[in-house]
Design a protein around this motif. Structure first.
Motif, PDB file in Angstrom:
ATOM      1  N   PHE A 595       0.821  -1.222   0.000  1.00 33.46           N
ATOM      2  CA  PHE A 595       0.000   0.000   0.000  1.00 33.46           C
ATOM      3  C   PHE A 595       0.847   1.260   0.000  1.00 33.46           C
ATOM      4  O   PHE A 595       0.327   2.357   0.052  1.00 33.46           O
ATOM      5  CB  PHE A 595      -0.903   0.037   1.241  1.00 33.46           C
ATOM      6  CG  PHE A 595      -2.024  -0.948   1.168  1.00 33.46           C
ATOM      7  CD1 PHE A 595      -3.073  -0.735   0.277  1.00 33.46           C
ATOM      8  CD2 PHE A 595      -2.042  -2.071   1.966  1.00 33.46           C
ATOM      9  CE1 PHE A 595      -4.105  -1.635   0.197  1.00 33.46           C
ATOM     10  CE2 PHE A 595      -3.067  -2.975   1.885  1.00 33.46           C
ATOM     11  CZ  PHE A 595      -4.106  -2.765   0.998  1.00 33.46           C
ATOM     12  N   ARG A 597       2.599   2.913  -2.081  1.00 34.79           N
ATOM     13  CA  ARG A 597       2.514   3.892  -3.165  1.00 34.79           C
ATOM     14  C   ARG A 597       1.361   4.859  -2.957  1.00 34.79           C
ATOM     15  O   ARG A 597       1.419   6.006  -3.383  1.00 34.79           O
ATOM     16  CB  ARG A 597       2.327   3.170  -4.498  1.00 34.79           C
ATOM     17  CG  ARG A 597       3.616   2.627  -5.003  1.00 34.79           C
ATOM     18  CD  ARG A 597       3.391   1.774  -6.235  1.00 34.79           C
ATOM     19  NE  ARG A 597       4.673   1.295  -6.722  1.00 34.79           N
ATOM     20  CZ  ARG A 597       5.521   2.065  -7.392  1.00 34.79           C
ATOM     21  NH1 ARG A 597       5.194   3.308  -7.690  1.00 34.79           N
ATOM     22  NH2 ARG A 597       6.677   1.590  -7.781  1.00 34.79           N
ATOM     23  N   THR A 598       0.295   4.402  -2.354  1.00 34.85           N
ATOM     24  CA  THR A 598      -0.870   5.278  -2.197  1.00 34.85           C
ATOM     25  C   THR A 598      -0.622   6.370  -1.166  1.00 34.85           C
ATOM     26  O   THR A 598      -1.326   7.356  -1.140  1.00 34.85           O
ATOM     27  CB  THR A 598      -2.093   4.461  -1.781  1.00 34.85           C
ATOM     28  OG1 THR A 598      -1.779   3.825  -0.544  1.00 34.85           O
ATOM     29  CG2 THR A 598      -2.440   3.414  -2.810  1.00 34.85           C
ATOM     30  N   HIS A 599       0.369   6.190  -0.322  1.00 35.37           N
ATOM     31  CA  HIS A 599       0.615   7.192   0.721  1.00 35.37           C
ATOM     32  C   HIS A 599       1.698   8.148   0.255  1.00 35.37           C
ATOM     33  O   HIS A 599       2.853   8.032   0.616  1.00 35.37           O
ATOM     34  CB  HIS A 599       1.038   6.495   2.023  1.00 35.37           C
ATOM     35  CG  HIS A 599      -0.093   5.769   2.666  1.00 35.37           C
ATOM     36  ND1 HIS A 599      -0.571   6.094   3.897  1.00 35.37           N
ATOM     37  CD2 HIS A 599      -0.866   4.753   2.225  1.00 35.37           C
ATOM     38  CE1 HIS A 599      -1.570   5.296   4.194  1.00 35.37           C
ATOM     39  NE2 HIS A 599      -1.776   4.471   3.201  1.00 35.37           N
ATOM     40  N   THR A 600       1.265   9.124  -0.559  1.00 34.74           N
ATOM     41  CA  THR A 600       2.262  10.035  -1.110  1.00 34.74           C
ATOM     42  C   THR A 600       2.602  11.158  -0.155  1.00 34.74           C
ATOM     43  O   THR A 600       3.657  11.748  -0.239  1.00 34.74           O
ATOM     44  CB  THR A 600       1.733  10.669  -2.394  1.00 34.74           C
ATOM     45  OG1 THR A 600       0.497  11.314  -2.073  1.00 34.74           O
ATOM     46  CG2 THR A 600       1.486   9.620  -3.454  1.00 34.74           C
ATOM     47  N   ASN A 606      -4.521  13.770  -1.338  1.00 38.72           N
ATOM     48  CA  ASN A 606      -5.411  13.427  -0.229  1.00 38.72           C
ATOM     49  C   ASN A 606      -6.766  14.091  -0.386  1.00 38.72           C
ATOM     50  O   ASN A 606      -7.811  13.467  -0.195  1.00 38.72           O
ATOM     51  CB  ASN A 606      -4.790  13.854   1.105  1.00 38.72           C
ATOM     52  CG  ASN A 606      -3.557  13.036   1.430  1.00 38.72           C
ATOM     53  OD1 ASN A 606      -3.248  12.074   0.719  1.00 38.72           O
ATOM     54  ND2 ASN A 606      -2.869  13.413   2.478  1.00 38.72           N
ATOM     55  N   GLY A 609      -8.838  12.434  -2.815  1.00 37.22           N
ATOM     56  CA  GLY A 609      -9.448  11.248  -2.204  1.00 37.22           C
ATOM     57  C   GLY A 609     -10.703  11.615  -1.444  1.00 37.22           C
ATOM     58  O   GLY A 609     -11.741  10.944  -1.547  1.00 37.22           O
TER      59      GLY A 609
END
Lengths: 625, 106
Positions: A595, A597-600, A606, A609
């Motif tokens: 996961f 990659r999704t936490h930039t 954000n 999102g």
């Protein structure tokens, strides 16, 4: 009833005192120390108040009404043990004021000492086996912490651990015994269990009976679990006095005495106790003779005397064992506190180094001598009467057992064997106690150095205990009457002082006592010749005794084997569990990493999102009714 | 009358959607903190307009106006606080880019 609830106060006072000690006064302040002394004496006072409250019936106290009811057993032997713990404990605390002055960790010392006393009183006053077990463990815990009081000394820390682990062997069996009784009767109350004794199946009863013996030999330092007691001498001398006279080791004897009415019909139970007692009495007395450390001599002497008590229980001398327990508690506390005074003033525990230099401590010397007289059973001192009583019951028992055989039968001599061994043990007792006195206080040609007498708050307990050693046997009539009146389950004969005196001096066992004394004194007189012979011709025996009959070595061997077994187990079995655990850990780590990659950390992403989430919710609200 | 209200409602909705859309776009695309505050403000104005309109439609203009005035006041406070934070962030980091404040490295 002079003071209602004095039985609760007797338990609660020392425990609350222990909890308050750390908060009273500044560190090293006198107030704290005297508060501990006050708590000790209040406890002693409350235990003495129990005497008029002795009752045959159990006393219940609603701790939390309707939920927890605490049942007290206030019969003669419980109260008697509580009084010993309370009074001797308070004298020990008083003695500690000067003895422990200026030591590090005094709050810990006094708190644990009071807790120790409180736990012991709690142990003897309860009627519930589970609560008894709880206090039993508490006593063990306090002894562990106090034996290892000088925890910076690795020897002391190890001794504490050894005491804890060795008694633990007994404790496990005690727990098994208690649970077996619960399984059979569905109650923990000793009184109810005794009431239901006839309904307990024989196999369960004997299982419980032998488990209780192992529990008692662990706590009371009987062979083969005696090894912790001599090592426990690393404790401060006051704690040794407390363990040996007032609290810890008496618990095992108390347990056997308490369960005696229930178990004494179990086949082999009494014989087992008798043999354990007699072997302990002899081995420990022999080891005491070769020991150069004064405290360890007294420790072996305690083991030996506890053997006498066990032996007395085993041969049916119920009252003799309790009576000897009282005498022993008094004179052993006296001897230990005297030894403490000497160690405090001279500064060494090795008797060959003290070498008579304590002779100038007049009060200590006199009181120690009286303690030695009582221990070796010289007439009119309390040890004489009780030891004679033990020998008398042994004599009767041996006669009964032998009457089943003819003179030519081997069984006839086997029946007299325990009696002979116990007399030899008594002779050894005389020998080592006089040897100890002579080495510490004996007259030398020239006095090497002058040692001051101990301060008065140390000599005061000595004088009190010395007085008690001379007169405590006069209570025999009252004491036996109380047991007859309030412990109807055991059958003993009433005795008054006059009867005791006439019976003692006119029956055959007095000869046994005198033989033991004469043998011991002869050995003492010819000590040089004996020592020379032991060191040359019988060197093997001497060395074998010196290593404590190899018990320590044996246990070390067993422990090493168990440890190496454990290592094999770790090597082969733990790896499997490890692999599973590592697998789970790596798996979850890799799963989470996917996961990443999704936490930039980019705020715009954000926010996108969030908006997307709001839109999805709107769509759902629109189409899902 | 009904026709006029209908027209007004439609026009108002378009304006509201425009304002909120512009604000959202601003928030999503801009990396400058000041510009993001401006975006938030634009969105907030759209929401206020929506409030006034719904109050008018329900014949409860008073309540709507009271609410909107409260929102305006709160908005001012938010802007003041946000700007002060931004000033401090600028002093500390020497930049107005929001992503340069990111400490966490995923």
């Amino acid at each position: 009833m002079i003071l209602p609830y004095s039985y609760i106060l007797a338990i609660v006072t020392p425990i609350i005192g222990a909890a308050l000690i750390p908060y009273i006064g500044k560190p090293d302040s006198k107030i704290r120390v005297w508060f501990a002394v006050l708590c000790g004496f209040l406890t002693a006072f409350f235990t003495l108040l129990l005497i008029p409250n002795i009752t045959e019936k159990p006393v219940t106290f609603e701790w939390i009404p309707g939920l927890i009811t605490y049942t007290f057993s206030l019969d003669a032997i419980s109260v008697f043990m509580a009084i010993i713990a309370g009074t001797i404990g308070s004298l020990v605390v008083l003695f500690s004021v000067k003895y422990m002055e200026g030591q590090e960790g005094l709050p810990r010392y006094y708190a644990l000492t009071l807790l120790f006393i409180g736990a012991m009183i709690g142990l003897v006053l309860t009627d519930n086996l589970l609560i008894l077990y709880f206090f039993w463990e508490l006593v063990g815990l306090c002894s562990y912490a106090l034996i290892g009081f000088y925890y910076k000394d690795p020897k002391a820390a190890r001794a504490g651990m050894k005491a804890f682990l060795t008694t633990r062997v007994g404790d496990v069996f005690l727990l098994v015994g208690i649970l077996t009784l619960y399984w059979a009767t569905n109650t923990f109350s000793i009184r109810d269990i005794m009431g239901a004794a006839s309904t307990i199946p024989a196999d369960k009863l004997s299982l419980a009976a032998f488990c209780f013996i192992i529990g008692a030999i662990g706590k009371s330092a009987q062979v083969p679990l005696h090894v912790w007691l001599p090592d426990a001498m690393e404790a401060p001398t006051t704690i040794s006095a407390l363990i040996h006279a007032a609290t810890m080791v008496n618990a095992g004897i108390y347990l056997i005495a308490r369960m005696y009415p229930l178990f004494h019909n179990v086949g082999g139970w009494l014989d087992a106790i008798m043999w354990i007692g007699v072997i302990t009495a002899l081995l420990a007395a022999v080891m005491a003779v070769v020991e150069p450390d004064i405290k360890r001599v007294l420790a072996y002497s305690t083991v030996s005397q506890l053997g006498f008590m066990m032996f007395a229980l085993g041969v049916g001398g119920y009252f003799a064992s309790q009576f000897h327990l009282m005498s022993h508690a008094i004179f052993k506390a006296l001897l230990f506190l005297c030894a403490g005074a000497v160690i405090h003033e001279v500064g060494t525990r090795n008797m060959y180094e003290i070498d008579g230099s304590a002779r100038s401590m007049k009060i200590t010397r006199t009181t120690f001598l009286i303690g030695v007289f009582a221990l070796s059973g010289i007439p009119i001192f309390n040890g004489f009467w009780s030891k004679d009583m033990v020998l008398a019951s042994a004599y009767t028992h041996a006669g009964d057992a032998a009457s089943a055989y003819g003179y030519a039968d081997i069984g006839f001599y086997m029946a007299y064997l325990p009696l002979i061994i116990i007399v030899i043990a008594a002779a050894f007792t005389v020998a080592y106690s006089f040897k100890a006195y002579w080495l510490v206080f004996g007259k030398r040609k020239e006095q090497k150095k002058y040692v001051h007498e101990a301060p008065s708050c140390m000599t005061a307990p000595l004088l009190i205990l010395c007085f008690a050693s001379v007169v405590s046997w006069l209570s025999v009539g009252y004491f036996s009457r109380l047991i007859i009146d309030y412990n109807p389950m055991v059958h003993i004969e009433e005795m008054n002082v006059l009867e005791l005196v006439t019976e003692t001096f006119t029956s055959i066992p007095i000869l046994l006592t005198l033989i033991a004394i004469c043998l011991g004194l002869t050995a003492f007189v010819y000590r040089k010749e004996i020592a020379r012979a032991m060191l040359t011709r019988y060197r093997v025996i001497y060395d074998f005794v010196k290593i404590g009959f190899g018990f320590d070595g044996l246990y070390l061997w067993i422990v090493r084997r168990i440890l190496s077994l454990g290592r094999i187990f770790v090597h082969h079995v733990e790896g499997i569990f490890d692999k599973f655990n590592y697998g789970v850990a790596y798996g979850s780590k890799r799963f989470s990493a996917s996961f990443r990659r999704t936490h930039t950390g980019n705020l715009n992403v954000n926010l996108f999102g969030i908006v997307l989430g709001v839109l999805i919710m709107l769509v759902i609200l629109l189409y899902v009714k | 009358m009904g026709l006029i209200i209908d027209e007004i409602w439609k026009a108002d909705t378009i304006v509201v959607l425009l304002l909120v859309g512009i604000g959202l776009y601003c928030l999503l695309s801009k990396g400058n903190m000041i510009k993001m505050i401006i975006g938030i403000e634009i969105m907030a104005k759209g929401v206020m307009l929506n409030f006034v309109m719904s109050g008018y439609l329900q014949n409860n203009t008073g309540l709507a106006q009271a609410l909107v005035i409260t929102v305006i006041v709160i908005d001012v406070v938010i802007v003041a606080l946000a700007l002060s934070l931004i000033v401090n962030a600028y002093k500390h980091y020497g930049t107005l880019k929001i992503n340069s404040l990111t400490r966490l490295r995923g």
